[in-house]
Design a protein around this motif. Structure first.
Motif, PDB file in Angstrom:
ATOM      1  N   LEU A  14      -3.065  22.904 -13.607  1.00  0.00           N
ATOM      2  CA  LEU A  14      -4.368  21.782 -14.633  1.00  0.00           C
ATOM      3  C   LEU A  14      -4.408  22.318 -15.912  1.00  0.00           C
ATOM      4  N   GLN A  15      -4.905  23.936 -15.394  1.00  0.00           N
ATOM      5  CA  GLN A  15      -5.259  24.202 -16.081  1.00  0.00           C
ATOM      6  C   GLN A  15      -4.620  24.918 -17.645  1.00  0.00           C
ATOM      7  N   THR A  16      -3.472  25.309 -16.985  1.00  0.00           N
ATOM      8  CA  THR A  16      -2.110  25.780 -17.915  1.00  0.00           C
ATOM      9  C   THR A  16      -1.100  25.090 -18.717  1.00  0.00           C
ATOM     10  N   ALA A  17      -0.781  23.979 -17.694  1.00  0.00           N
ATOM     11  CA  ALA A  17      -0.151  22.970 -18.184  1.00  0.00           C
ATOM     12  C   ALA A  17      -0.318  22.334 -19.616  1.00  0.00           C
ATOM     13  N   LEU A  18       0.308  21.554 -21.294  1.00  0.00           N
ATOM     14  CA  LEU A  18       0.015  21.599 -21.686  1.00  0.00           C
ATOM     15  C   LEU A  18       0.193  19.985 -21.632  1.00  0.00           C
ATOM     16  N   PRO A  19      -0.702  18.966 -22.810  1.00  0.00           N
ATOM     17  CA  PRO A  19      -0.512  17.354 -22.403  1.00  0.00           C
ATOM     18  C   PRO A  19       0.521  17.296 -22.303  1.00  0.00           C
ATOM     19  N   LYS A  71       7.541  20.826 -20.871  1.00  0.00           N
ATOM     20  CA  LYS A  71       7.929  22.242 -19.708  1.00  0.00           C
ATOM     21  C   LYS A  71       7.452  21.773 -17.798  1.00  0.00           C
ATOM     22  N   LEU A  72       8.546  21.686 -17.386  1.00  0.00           N
ATOM     23  CA  LEU A  72       7.788  21.431 -15.496  1.00  0.00           C
ATOM     24  C   LEU A  72       7.185  22.332 -14.812  1.00  0.00           C
ATOM     25  N   HIS A  73       6.150  22.568 -14.635  1.00  0.00           N
ATOM     26  CA  HIS A  73       5.602  23.197 -14.037  1.00  0.00           C
ATOM     27  C   HIS A  73       5.444  22.325 -12.220  1.00  0.00           C
ATOM     28  N   ILE A  74       5.685  23.123 -11.098  1.00  0.00           N
ATOM     29  CA  ILE A  74       6.297  22.698  -9.945  1.00  0.00           C
ATOM     30  C   ILE A  74       5.179  23.267  -8.608  1.00  0.00           C
ATOM     31  N   VAL A  75       4.540  22.307  -8.030  1.00  0.00           N
ATOM     32  CA  VAL A  75       3.319  22.502  -7.165  1.00  0.00           C
ATOM     33  C   VAL A  75       4.078  22.053  -6.125  1.00  0.00           C
ATOM     34  N   ILE A  76       4.457  23.008  -4.837  1.00  0.00           N
ATOM     35  CA  ILE A  76       5.424  22.727  -3.807  1.00  0.00           C
ATOM     36  C   ILE A  76       4.950  23.644  -2.714  1.00  0.00           C
ATOM     37  N   GLY A  77       4.897  22.627  -1.370  1.00  0.00           N
ATOM     38  CA  GLY A  77       4.409  23.465  -0.571  1.00  0.00           C
ATOM     39  C   GLY A  77       6.019  23.143   0.342  1.00  0.00           C
ATOM     40  N   LEU A  78       5.701  23.967   2.068  1.00  0.00           N
ATOM     41  CA  LEU A  78       6.985  23.103   3.088  1.00  0.00           C
ATOM     42  C   LEU A  78       6.388  23.310   4.428  1.00  0.00           C
ATOM     43  N   VAL A  79       7.442  22.784   5.183  1.00  0.00           N
ATOM     44  CA  VAL A  79       7.115  23.228   6.818  1.00  0.00           C
ATOM     45  C   VAL A  79       8.338  24.317   6.906  1.00  0.00           C
ATOM     46  N   ALA A  80       7.361  25.030   8.076  1.00  0.00           N
ATOM     47  CA  ALA A  80       8.507  26.163   8.003  1.00  0.00           C
ATOM     48  C   ALA A  80       9.918  25.909   9.411  1.00  0.00           C
ATOM     49  N   ASP A  81       9.591  24.795  10.235  1.00  0.00           N
ATOM     50  CA  ASP A  81      10.785  24.306  10.507  1.00  0.00           C
ATOM     51  C   ASP A  81      12.248  23.257  10.355  1.00  0.00           C
ATOM     52  N   GLY A 130       1.543  -1.365   0.029  1.00  0.00           N
ATOM     53  CA  GLY A 130       0.375   0.154   0.372  1.00  0.00           C
ATOM     54  C   GLY A 130       0.924   1.069  -0.030  1.00  0.00           C
ATOM     55  N   LEU A 131       1.996   0.893  -0.101  1.00  0.00           N
ATOM     56  CA  LEU A 131       2.641   2.641  -0.804  1.00  0.00           C
ATOM     57  C   LEU A 131       2.635   3.410  -1.255  1.00  0.00           C
ATOM     58  N   LYS A 132       2.736   4.410  -0.938  1.00  0.00           N
ATOM     59  CA  LYS A 132       2.045   5.576  -1.076  1.00  0.00           C
ATOM     60  C   LYS A 132       2.844   6.952  -1.710  1.00  0.00           C
ATOM     61  N   GLY A 133       2.666   7.914  -2.731  1.00  0.00           N
ATOM     62  CA  GLY A 133       3.944   9.174  -3.088  1.00  0.00           C
ATOM     63  C   GLY A 133       4.977   8.871  -3.251  1.00  0.00           C
ATOM     64  N   ARG A 134       5.625   7.891  -3.773  1.00  0.00           N
ATOM     65  CA  ARG A 134       6.784   7.790  -4.175  1.00  0.00           C
ATOM     66  C   ARG A 134       6.605   7.401  -5.553  1.00  0.00           C
ATOM     67  N   PHE A 135       6.980   8.506  -6.558  1.00  0.00           N
ATOM     68  CA  PHE A 135       7.103   9.144  -7.507  1.00  0.00           C
ATOM     69  C   PHE A 135       5.802   8.511  -8.127  1.00  0.00           C
ATOM     70  N   GLN A 136       4.759   8.531  -7.974  1.00  0.00           N
ATOM     71  CA  GLN A 136       3.063   7.942  -7.591  1.00  0.00           C
ATOM     72  C   GLN A 136       2.228   9.081  -9.693  1.00  0.00           C
ATOM     73  N   THR A 137       2.810   9.132 -10.169  1.00  0.00           N
ATOM     74  CA  THR A 137       1.945   9.063 -11.608  1.00  0.00           C
ATOM     75  C   THR A 137       0.558   8.913 -10.914  1.00  0.00           C
ATOM     76  N   ILE A 138      -0.173  10.335 -11.049  1.00  0.00           N
ATOM     77  CA  ILE A 138      -1.631  10.037 -10.588  1.00  0.00           C
ATOM     78  C   ILE A 138      -2.368  10.399 -12.139  1.00  0.00           C
ATOM     79  N   ARG A 139      -1.789  11.414 -12.683  1.00  0.00           N
ATOM     80  CA  ARG A 139      -2.568  11.172 -13.903  1.00  0.00           C
ATOM     81  C   ARG A 139      -1.449  11.465 -15.262  1.00  0.00           C
ATOM     82  N   GLU A 140      -2.348  11.609 -16.484  1.00  0.00           N
ATOM     83  CA  GLU A 140      -2.204  11.150 -16.866  1.00  0.00           C
ATOM     84  C   GLU A 140      -2.601  12.941 -18.623  1.00  0.00           C
ATOM     85  N   ARG A 141      -1.181  13.167 -19.523  1.00  0.00           N
ATOM     86  CA  ARG A 141      -1.666  14.042 -19.961  1.00  0.00           C
ATOM     87  C   ARG A 141      -3.045  15.338 -19.650  1.00  0.00           C
TER      88      ARG A 141
END
Length: 428
Positions: free
Chosen positions: A404-409, A337-347, A298-309
């Motif tokens: 998703l609205q911005t990125a091309l296929p 083109k690379l799009h990066i959605v990112i969030g970090l912790v503050a500490d 049940g491992l998730k979130g390790r270079f996991q493709t969740i959607r195509e094109r």
């Protein structure tokens, strides 16, 4: 208590690291020892493998669990943090602990919890150990939460101690040099218990050797014994060849696609080889386990493709070495083109993390809905100082909608930066 009530009790009463950071830590092993004594010391009633490291300890733990499951063993798996449900932390043959089991444990141990006043993590460790003992597992794979020496899991005497690698993370707690951090991780090494180190590093090799020698513990550096050669991704599976010294040992298909998983696979296979006299695993079981880690555990979130094109990949990398390994894999992918959605912790120190991110990417800064999270606008401002530009969004799903609205296929969208960002993805 019913399950929702039990979980609310744990979260509301006990300090939780993933929500408030280091303030949640309870120094020392005393609380865990007291909790387990009240339970009849369940940690002494099952065999275990202890896994530590800056990065890769979760993946390596899941790999080991998958291999031993494929060999027919009854396997417990304890990891943290969870992504979607608390029950993910404690698994038996890949299946999360039942909600009723969690509720029963909290109800029965409420008096001990209120008398000892442990942390959230200390309670979950005791719960896992009790569960594995009652379910009579053949072996339990136990992932360290943070560090090693003072981690709550470190009351076990395992069959083997595994340390995947050492990098800069939690330096405020573990030390500011790699050698200092390694010394904390080396705290899981036990007398006469074999230790497997996943990566040979100049700054840390002598630390591990000195501790192992002092405890008369046989030590193996897996990358000195095993070479895992990448043959590329074929039909969505990473094909590798494993050599022991110069001899071809195995041909494998890894369902974990990150190139960094090759190092984790080497550490897992070295551990399996070390324990063959105690826990025999055939070559076919090793191949079967490593080809189906996500399905088996049940491992998730390790270079996991969740959607195509456009292709959307989620990865829990959250520190400088982890992100460096992630972008090493990204370089092997073809995209426009690379799009990066990112969030970090503050500490955490963020300058090194932000410096790794490619300037040419389009950024979507967001924040997880926990107190530790760095506000998206603050992250946006820090990134802009390093010429990484983008807009700020209230949460990861809002950021992904715009991406998703911005990125091309033919573009690539990468979501990363924090376990907690990945956990809040609706599509995961």
């Amino acid at each position: 208590m019913q399950y929702p009530e039990a979980i609310d009790y744990l979260y509301s009463r006990l300090p939780v690291f993933h929500r408030i950071g280091p303030k949640a830590l309870k120094p020392g092993l005393g609380n865990t020892i007291k909790l387990c004594e009240a339970l009849g010391n369940p940690q002494d009633k099952f065999r275990s493998i202890h896994v530590a490291g800056t990065n890769g300890k979760g993946s390596t733990s899941h790999m080991l669990a998958a291999v031993y499951q494929s060999a027919g063993y009854r396997v417990g798996l304890y990891t943290s943090p969870h992504l979607k449900s608390f029950t993910e932390r404690i698994r038996l043959n890949g299946q999360p602990i039942a909600e009723a089991e969690v509720a029963a444990f909290v109800t029965e141990q409420q008096a001990s919890i209120e008398a000892i006043e442990p942390s959230f993590f200390e309670v979950t460790v005791a719960m896992a150990f009790d569960f594995f003992a009652r379910k009579a597992v053949d072996v339990a794979i136990i992932e360290v939460g943070l560090g090693g020496r003072l981690d709550s899991t470190n009351i076990i005497t395992p069959l083997a101690s595994v340390i995947t690698n050492i990098g800069y993370d939690h330096t405020d707690l573990l030390g500011e040099t790699l050698a200092q951090i390694a010394a904390e991780k080396a705290g899981i090494i036990k007398a006469h218990v074999p230790v497997i180190v996943g990566e040979t590093q100049t700054e840390t090799e002598s630390v591990f050797k000195d501790v192992a020698n002092s405890l008369e513990s046989p030590i193996t550096f897996s990358d000195q014994e095993y070479t895992v050669k990448d043959e590329g991704i074929v039909n969505g599976i990473r094909v590798v060849e494993v050599y022991h010294q110069q001899d071809l040992l195995l041909k494998l298909s890894l369902d974990l696609l990150g190139s960094y998983q090759l190092r984790n696979a080497g550490a897992a296979l070295a551990t399996v080889a070390t324990l063959q006299p105690v826990l025999h695993v055939s070559s076919s079981a090793q191949r079967d386990g490593l080809s189906a880690v996500t399905a088996l555990t049940g491992l998730k979130g390790r270079f996991q493709t969740i959607r195509e094109r456009p292709r959307v990949i989620a990865d829990t990398a959250h520190n400088q070495p982890g992100l460096a390994a992630l972008f090493e894999t990204i370089q092997s992918i073809t995209y426009a083109k690379l799009h990066i959605v990112i969030g970090l912790v503050a500490d955490k120190d963020r300058s090194k993390v932000l410096a790794i991110l490619p300037e040419t990417a389009v950024f979507y800064f967001c924040q997880a809905q926990i107190p530790r999270s760095l506000p998206a606008d603050a992250l946006q401002a820090e990134a802009a100082q390093l010429k990484r530009f983008g807009e700020a969004y209230s949460d990861v799903n809002a950021a992904l909608v715009v991406a998703l609205q911005t990125a091309l296929p033919d573009d690539l969208i990468l979501i990363t930066g924090s376990n907690y960002i990945i956990a809040e993805l609706t599509d995961l």
